[in-house]
Enzyme design. Structure first.
Site, PDB file in Angstrom:
ATOM      1  N   ALA A 206      27.877  62.277  -8.747  1.00  0.00           N
ATOM      2  CA  ALA A 206      28.562  63.223  -9.619  1.00  0.00           C
ATOM      3  C   ALA A 206      28.934  64.496  -8.872  1.00  0.00           C
ATOM      4  CB  ALA A 206      27.673  63.554 -10.819  1.00  0.00           C
ATOM      5  N   GLU A 227      34.191  56.982 -10.689  1.00  0.00           N
ATOM      6  CA  GLU A 227      33.073  56.273 -11.309  1.00  0.00           C
ATOM      7  C   GLU A 227      31.815  56.852 -10.686  1.00  0.00           C
ATOM      8  OE1 GLU A 227      30.022  54.567 -12.085  1.00  0.00           O
ATOM      9  OE2 GLU A 227      30.605  53.066 -10.594  1.00  0.00           O
ATOM     10  N   CYS A 259      24.017  52.988 -10.371  1.00  0.00           N
ATOM     11  CA  CYS A 259      24.382  54.147 -11.191  1.00  0.00           C
ATOM     12  C   CYS A 259      24.037  53.920 -12.650  1.00  0.00           C
ATOM     13  CB  CYS A 259      25.854  54.466 -11.029  1.00  0.00           C
ATOM     14  SG  CYS A 259      26.959  53.079 -11.382  1.00  0.00           S
TER      15      CYS A 259
END
Length: 467
Positions: A206, A227, A259
């Site tokens: 992120a 993503e 993830c």
């Protein structure tokens, strides 16, 4: 030169040259020059080449699966599954291209209205290390199918997998300049992103995704598909013994390096919650941890590197400093420095960071009732995956309505996802461009046309509004 290191042994398994950052703009120019031929070929021809690519992967499954295992430390059973997903991606992408990015027409009084899709142009794909074949393949195949050219930079941790993919694509018939490989780390990535690209397709953290958003803020013509990670919740509201395996699979598969892994386990306070922890603990300590080629097949391998292991240990130490209670300590194994054990920590009532620890670490939160469980699940800036374990369909209806994530599973691990469904998250987990089946959406743009076979005199449509 750069090296790929086996995290299970610390030994180098591959060595090759980095791409000079100064050479990358020329790669982009060659990719753009190759667009004219590739994008104007019939989609059926591109599909046939990619089907050949799938067959090539199938023929090379054992060699590629072994090298992915050596690069990542993942068990061989898991890397074989990864190759199977890469192969399956081709057929799924062909179906998605036809359904979501194909063409259609409708007759009108003047002729017809036609919908078509066109490729964006030169697409940069940056790959992660946890699924170094499957995840970038999920961008590359639909991008090529749509008529784009692609420049792929694999993770610097897994360059050998990138070499395998490039070789398979070229051997299948993808022209040399339509698919190009960039090897290297941050400098090469920055040079590629700064070049004259038309799209950036990224799977990773992120933090890096947020950086790319800032970099592209004044380049709205660049399609950006992110993503990213997740601080994913799993609510366990059922029989402890029955739920234990699903919890373990959610939190510890791929050594916690997915993830979509569950990072937060939300359980009822009291006897039922205690029984759930006991059942998960009993199963977790039985997980076999080892190298991909150990005589007894392991469930978990090492983390990607000793550096990653140390970062995870430091993050857990910070939890402990805030008051987290160890229910199953997260520790290094007495093997290479990349090997770790599963860890479980009770963080109930503690203000812990809303962050993804990319390792087999599960944080337990005890709550008084189911409404509070949903509130706890949504207490995050991420929104990738979420799950509920319960035989009560009414609870599932409440959870589905109240949850905020792109992948929401019931009585299945949070890591479960299908190639023929979208995959992506909200908030810090992405930018509303889900991948998997929906990758077709960001690999082409729609063009709407009004068409007539001859020029008509439209003077009559001006009515009496002429001088």
């Amino acid at each position: 030169m750069m090296r790929s290191i086996d995290p299970a042994t610390g030994e180098p398994i591959w060595e090759g040259e980095e791409t000079a950052p100064a050479a990358i703009p020329a790669l982009v120019e060659r990719a753009r020059a190759a667009l004219r031929d590739w994008s104007t070929r019939p989609v059926e021809e591109r599909a046939a080449i990619l089907q050949h690519y799938a067959a090539t992967l199938k023929d090379r499954t054992e060699d590629i699966a072994r090298d992915i295992a050596r690069e990542t430390g993942k068990p061989l059973w898991e890397t074989r599954t990864e190759i199977a997903s890469m192969i399956g991606k081709v057929a799924v992408s062909i179906a998605a291209q036809a359904e979501r990015a194909g063409s259609r027409r409708a007759d009108t009084a003047f002729g017809r209205a036609v919908l078509r899709h066109k490729p964006h142009g030169v697409m940069a794909v940056l790959g992660p290390y946890n699924f170094p074949g499957h995840l970038p393949n999920g961008h590359i195949v639909p991008a090529l199918l749509a008529g784009n050219s692609v420049i792929f930079k694999p993770s610097e941790e897994t360059p050998l997998t990138g070499q395998h993919m490039a070789r398979a694509l070229h051997d299948a018939g993808v022209p040399e300049h339509v698919f190009q490989l960039v090897q290297g780390g941050r400098d090469q990535g920055a040079a590629l992103i700064g070049a004259d690209i038309d799209g950036l397709l990224f799977t990773g953290s992120a933090t890096t995704g947020a950086h790319f958003r800032r970099v592209m803020i004044d380049r709205p013509h660049v399609i950006l598909a992110l993503e990213l990670g997740g601080n994913n919740p799993l609510i366990a509201w059922g029989d402890p013994e029955t739920m234990a395996a699903a919890i373990v699979q959610s939190a510890f598969i791929t050594t916690g390096q997915r993830c979509s892994c569950a990072r937060r386990l939300i359980i009822p306070d009291g006897i039922e919650g205690n029984a759930t922890i006991e059942a998960v603990h009993t199963l977790a300590v039985r997980l076999r941890i080892g190298a991909w080629d150990d005589p007894e097949e392991p469930y978990m391998g090492p983390l990607i590197s000793a550096r990653a292991a140390q970062a995870s240990l430091d993050a857990v130490a910070a939890l402990r400093a805030k008051g987290a209670k160890a229910l199953l300590p997260f520790e290094r194994l007495d093997r290479s420095d990349a090997f770790v054990t599963p860890g479980i920590y009770d963080v109930t009532g503690i203000d812990v960071p809303d962050a993804e620890i990319f390792a087999p670490v599960l944080q337990v939160i005890r709550v008084r009732d189911f409404d509070t469980a949903i509130e706890a699940a949504n207490r995050t800036s991420f929104g990738l995956s979420a799950g509920l374990l319960s035989d009560d369909a009414a609870l599932w209806d409440r959870f589905l309505a109240g949850s905020r994530a792109g992948v929401v599973n019931w009585n299945r691990p949070t890591t479960g996802a299908a190639a023929n469904m979208p995959f992506g998250g909200l908030g810090a987990s992405g930018n509303h461009r889900p991948s998997a089946y929906y990758a077709a959406d960001y690999c082409a743009y729609p063009v709407a046309s009004f068409e007539a076979d001859s020029i008509a005199d439209l003077t009559g449509e001006l009515g009496g509004r002429l001088l």
